[in-house]
Design a protein around this motif. Sequence first.
Motif, PDB file in Angstrom:
ATOM      1  N   ASP A   1      35.012  73.250  19.268  1.00 52.37           N
ATOM      2  CA  ASP A   1      35.027  71.798  19.121  1.00 52.37           C
ATOM      3  C   ASP A   1      33.630  71.233  19.382  1.00 52.37           C
ATOM      4  O   ASP A   1      33.169  70.308  18.699  1.00 52.37           O
TER       5      ASP A   1
ATOM      6  N   TRP B   1      30.741  72.946  19.018  1.00 52.20           N
ATOM      7  CA  TRP B   1      29.898  73.328  17.879  1.00 52.20           C
ATOM      8  C   TRP B   1      30.128  72.398  16.694  1.00 52.20           C
ATOM      9  O   TRP B   1      29.183  71.976  16.035  1.00 52.20           O
ATOM     10  N   ARG B   2      31.377  72.083  16.442  1.00 49.55           N
ATOM     11  CA  ARG B   2      31.713  71.236  15.297  1.00 49.55           C
ATOM     12  C   ARG B   2      31.050  69.871  15.412  1.00 49.55           C
ATOM     13  O   ARG B   2      30.659  69.260  14.402  1.00 49.55           O
ATOM     14  N   SER B   3      30.906  69.384  16.660  1.00 48.83           N
ATOM     15  CA  SER B   3      30.288  68.070  16.860  1.00 48.83           C
ATOM     16  C   SER B   3      28.791  68.084  16.546  1.00 48.83           C
ATOM     17  O   SER B   3      28.175  67.025  16.412  1.00 48.83           O
TER      18      SER B   3
ATOM     19  N   SER C   1      28.278  70.223  10.358  1.00 47.39           N
ATOM     20  CA  SER C   1      29.088  71.136   9.561  1.00 47.39           C
ATOM     21  C   SER C   1      28.450  72.526   9.431  1.00 47.39           C
ATOM     22  O   SER C   1      29.144  73.503   9.153  1.00 47.39           O
TER      23      SER C   1
ATOM     24  N   THR D   1      27.442  74.463  11.694  1.00 53.32           N
ATOM     25  CA  THR D   1      27.994  75.386  12.685  1.00 53.32           C
ATOM     26  C   THR D   1      29.324  75.965  12.208  1.00 53.32           C
ATOM     27  O   THR D   1      29.626  77.133  12.449  1.00 53.32           O
ATOM     28  N   THR D   2      30.117  75.130  11.537  1.00 51.49           N
ATOM     29  CA  THR D   2      31.406  75.590  11.018  1.00 51.49           C
ATOM     30  C   THR D   2      31.207  76.643   9.929  1.00 51.49           C
ATOM     31  O   THR D   2      31.900  77.663   9.901  1.00 51.49           O
TER      32      THR D   2
ATOM     33  N   PHE E   1      39.576  77.538  15.650  1.00 45.68           N
ATOM     34  CA  PHE E   1      38.895  77.145  14.418  1.00 45.68           C
ATOM     35  C   PHE E   1      39.907  76.630  13.382  1.00 45.68           C
ATOM     36  O   PHE E   1      39.733  75.552  12.798  1.00 45.68           O
TER      37      PHE E   1
ATOM     38  N   HIS F   1      41.594  73.123  13.937  1.00 48.98           N
ATOM     39  CA  HIS F   1      40.828  71.918  13.643  1.00 48.98           C
ATOM     40  C   HIS F   1      40.927  71.509  12.173  1.00 48.98           C
ATOM     41  O   HIS F   1      40.652  70.359  11.829  1.00 48.98           O
ATOM     42  N   TYR F   2      41.295  72.445  11.316  1.00 49.07           N
ATOM     43  CA  TYR F   2      41.352  72.152   9.887  1.00 49.07           C
ATOM     44  C   TYR F   2      42.762  72.192   9.317  1.00 49.07           C
ATOM     45  O   TYR F   2      43.033  71.578   8.288  1.00 49.07           O
TER      46      TYR F   2
END
Length: 424
Positions: free
Chosen positions: A85, A87-89, A92, A94-95, A318, A321-322
């Motif tokens: 979470d 990293w995602r902040s 994109s 990082t994702t 991961f 989150h999607y």
Amino acid sequence: MTDTTEEEAGTPVSRPRKSSWRHIGPGIVVAATGVGAGDLVATLIAGSKFGYTLLWAAVIGCLVKISLAEAAGRWHLATGRTLFDGWRSLGSWTTVYFAVYVTVWGFVYGAAAMSSSALPLAALFPDSMDLKWWGVLCGLVGLVFVWFNRYAVFEKVMTVLVGVMFVVTVYLAVRVTPNLGDALAGLVPVLPDGSLIYTLGLIGGVGGTITLAAYGYWVNAKGWHNTSWMKVMRLDNRVAYITTGIFVVAMLFVGAELLHSAGIALAKGDKGLLDLADILADRYGTATAKLFLVGFFATSFTSLIGVWHGVSLMFADFVSHYRPSVAPAGTPRDKTPAFRAYLLWLTFPPIALLFLDQPFGLVIVYGVIGAFFMPFLALTLVWLLNSPRTPREWRNGVLSNVMLAAAGLLFVVLCVQQVRELPW
């Protein structure tokens, strides 16, 4: 064991938990998972080439890992958010990196972990089964164990295997009769000619994998969810990596006394440990050699089931989150379809690699993205823990920033070196 928070249990979250040995667990798991057969070989070769001279580098390596794991655990407890979470902040990018990494890395690592676990079993039980089938068996046992057990059982089994690793390596270190005077001298930082790469590898390699990032997930799986557990987490982390430090120092002693003094060179890769078993058999007898092989198996198999569990937790986060609908609210992360899907990915596609030479292109991609992970982890932790994403009280102090920045620079150098050594 359910992932309930202290609020749900009716316990005030502001009251710090008392540091206690009975709470220790996630740190042992992350340390054991990160130290694999490859780390044993690297430490032995460092000892065989330079004796005790690089002992100081092993100690610094443990301090680096303590800082990285503490930072990952602190992020989870201080923010109530997972590392992915965070990293995602950051964007994109990082994702994209994480998605590619866990896909390719998991595919190749699965085969490597199975092969590493199979080697000592094939040596312990010669002529009973082909090495590849021992690898398949290890992968399937790891899959079934992680699939059907909760974190509490997983932690207990890992602790037992760590105990085996620890007893075997310390016994070997005592058996080879280390020169304590030379060992103490090895705590003084010195760089002999030709030792730079070995030194950097010893600092950065032992216990340094994606499982450091999984530490925060195991902290949550243990039931630690907020800052009241911060002192407990820090004790847990320090004890685990001090144990790892003793483990590494013991293997360096073996390399220095058994190999360096006799001018013996080990084969590269995990098969070098089979060479060591033969040397131990000649010097100390078959029983000692078999004991070492048991420790070799414990070291390899803890890495296998640790990755099967820890990285699957990260992948499940991961996916959540999607595709939140994939895991209904309240479903423990280790029972979600995403967790189990990644378990299957780690097990069955890599089995094919056990029967085939690894495709050249896949080895290149695996090496490149794998080399970039540790600098990615260290530098993103510096970013996250110095930003408003972290409550001010729990942001990095000077010491944490120095350690994480130094780790980041070290891993960048190792990354460049690893990419240069790939078979382009």
